[in-house]
Design a protein around this motif. Structure first.
Motif, short mmCIF file in Angstrom:
data_model
loop_
_atom_site.label_atom_id
_atom_site.label_comp_id
_atom_site.label_asym_id
_atom_site.label_seq_id
_atom_site.Cartn_x
_atom_site.Cartn_y
_atom_site.Cartn_z
N ILE A 73 9.51 -34.15 45.37
CA ILE A 73 9.24 -35.18 44.37
C ILE A 73 10.29 -36.29 44.34
CG2 ILE A 73 8.97 -35.58 41.88
CD1 ILE A 73 7.41 -32.95 41.79
N PRO A 74 11.59 -36.01 44.31
CA PRO A 74 12.56 -37.12 44.26
C PRO A 74 12.46 -38.11 45.41
CG PRO A 74 13.63 -35.09 43.59
CD PRO A 74 12.26 -34.72 44.12
N PRO A 75 12.21 -37.69 46.66
CA PRO A 75 12.05 -38.72 47.69
C PRO A 75 10.84 -39.63 47.44
CG PRO A 75 12.57 -36.63 48.73
CD PRO A 75 12.32 -36.35 47.27
N MET A 76 9.76 -39.07 46.90
CA MET A 76 8.60 -39.91 46.57
C MET A 76 8.94 -40.89 45.45
SD MET A 76 5.25 -37.50 46.82
CE MET A 76 5.87 -35.87 46.46
N LEU A 77 9.65 -40.39 44.44
CA LEU A 77 10.06 -41.28 43.35
C LEU A 77 11.06 -42.32 43.84
CD1 LEU A 77 10.42 -38.73 40.41
CD2 LEU A 77 8.61 -40.42 40.78
N GLY A 78 11.92 -41.93 44.78
CA GLY A 78 12.85 -42.89 45.37
C GLY A 78 12.11 -44.01 46.09
N LEU A 79 11.03 -43.65 46.77
CA LEU A 79 10.22 -44.67 47.42
C LEU A 79 9.57 -45.59 46.39
CD1 LEU A 79 8.98 -45.90 49.94
CD2 LEU A 79 7.15 -44.19 49.79
N MET A 80 9.06 -45.01 45.31
CA MET A 80 8.49 -45.84 44.24
C MET A 80 9.53 -46.82 43.70
SD MET A 80 6.16 -43.43 41.77
CE MET A 80 6.13 -44.67 40.50
N ALA A 81 10.72 -46.29 43.42
CA ALA A 81 11.77 -47.13 42.86
C ALA A 81 12.35 -48.09 43.89
CB ALA A 81 12.88 -46.26 42.26
N THR A 82 12.03 -47.89 45.14
CA THR A 82 12.41 -48.85 46.18
C THR A 82 11.43 -50.01 46.20
OG1 THR A 82 13.37 -47.11 47.53
CG2 THR A 82 12.77 -49.14 48.66
N ILE A 83 10.17 -49.70 46.08
CA ILE A 83 9.14 -50.73 46.21
C ILE A 83 9.00 -51.56 44.94
CG2 ILE A 83 6.67 -51.06 46.55
CD1 ILE A 83 6.79 -48.59 48.41
N PRO A 88 9.17 -58.35 42.42
CA PRO A 88 9.82 -59.43 41.67
C PRO A 88 10.96 -60.09 42.45
CG PRO A 88 9.52 -57.52 40.27
CD PRO A 88 9.15 -57.11 41.66
N GLY A 89 11.66 -59.31 43.27
CA GLY A 89 12.75 -59.89 44.06
C GLY A 89 12.24 -60.90 45.07
N LEU A 90 11.16 -60.56 45.74
CA LEU A 90 10.58 -61.51 46.71
C LEU A 90 10.00 -62.73 46.01
CD1 LEU A 90 8.94 -59.00 49.19
CD2 LEU A 90 10.98 -60.40 49.58
N ALA A 91 9.42 -62.51 44.83
CA ALA A 91 8.90 -63.65 44.05
C ALA A 91 10.05 -64.57 43.65
CB ALA A 91 8.16 -63.15 42.82
N ALA A 92 11.18 -63.99 43.28
CA ALA A 92 12.35 -64.79 42.90
C ALA A 92 12.87 -65.58 44.11
CB ALA A 92 13.44 -63.90 42.34
N LEU A 93 12.83 -64.97 45.28
CA LEU A 93 13.26 -65.68 46.48
C LEU A 93 12.36 -66.89 46.73
CD1 LEU A 93 15.15 -65.79 48.92
CD2 LEU A 93 13.50 -64.37 50.14
N ALA A 99 19.84 -64.65 44.40
CA ALA A 99 20.66 -63.67 43.67
C ALA A 99 19.79 -62.58 43.06
CB ALA A 99 21.48 -64.37 42.59
N GLN A 100 18.62 -62.94 42.56
CA GLN A 100 17.72 -61.94 41.98
C GLN A 100 17.17 -61.02 43.06
OE1 GLN A 100 14.79 -63.50 39.30
NE2 GLN A 100 13.81 -61.53 39.00
N LEU A 101 16.91 -61.59 44.25
CA LEU A 101 16.47 -60.76 45.36
C LEU A 101 17.57 -59.78 45.75
CD1 LEU A 101 14.50 -59.92 47.60
CD2 LEU A 101 15.52 -61.72 49.02
N ALA A 102 18.80 -60.25 45.78
CA ALA A 102 19.93 -59.37 46.13
C ALA A 102 20.04 -58.22 45.13
CB ALA A 102 21.23 -60.17 46.17
#
Length: 142
Positions: A73-83, A88-93, A99-102
């Protein structure tokens, strides 16, 4: 339209904080489970060798299920929290705010690491416990 994409995006974005909280709790649980496994190896297996095989099987099944959940479960949640923060970061770029993307990428990588730490711990604990319980059961049968 049944749903609004902005509402969907807001709902998914709101998942980031609880997912990271669960990841932090998973790492804490992995540390706790590691301590339990060390104690089990040092003291618990001797006691298991003196128990009935049904009790050993029941205990083993319960502890292996915990380790398996920790490994998956944690690796799946880590993937969720990665995506989740990358949208929003790409939208900010796109709006000229690198800076928001970073910040989003940093959050994404940190979440990935948390998920992998907990998952690796669960995998190692599960593999070790399987070997230990097989040895105990073999010694009870003989």
């Amino acid at each position: 339209m049944l749903f609004d994409m902005n509402n969907l995006h807001a709902a998914i974005t709101s998942l980031l904080t609880p997912v990271i909280a669960i990841l932090i709790a998973s790492v804490a649980f992995a540390v706790l489970e590691s301590g339990i496994a060390i104690g089990e190896r040092l003291f618990g297996l001797r006691q298991m060798r003196q128990s009935a095989s049904d009790a050993v099987i029941k205990t083993a099944r319960h502890r292996l299920e915990r380790a398996d959940l920790l490994a998956r479960i944690p690796p799946m949640l880590g993937l969720m929290a990665t995506i989740i923060p990358l949208g929003p970061g790409l939208a900010a770029l796109g709006q000229g705010n690198p800076a928001q993307l970073a910040q989003a990428v940093t959050t994404a990588f940190d979440a990935t690491v948390l998920g992998l730490i907990a998952g690796i711990a669960g995998l190692v604990i599960g593999k070790l416990r399987r070997r230990w319980y097989e040895d105990v059961l073999e010694s009870l049968e003989s």
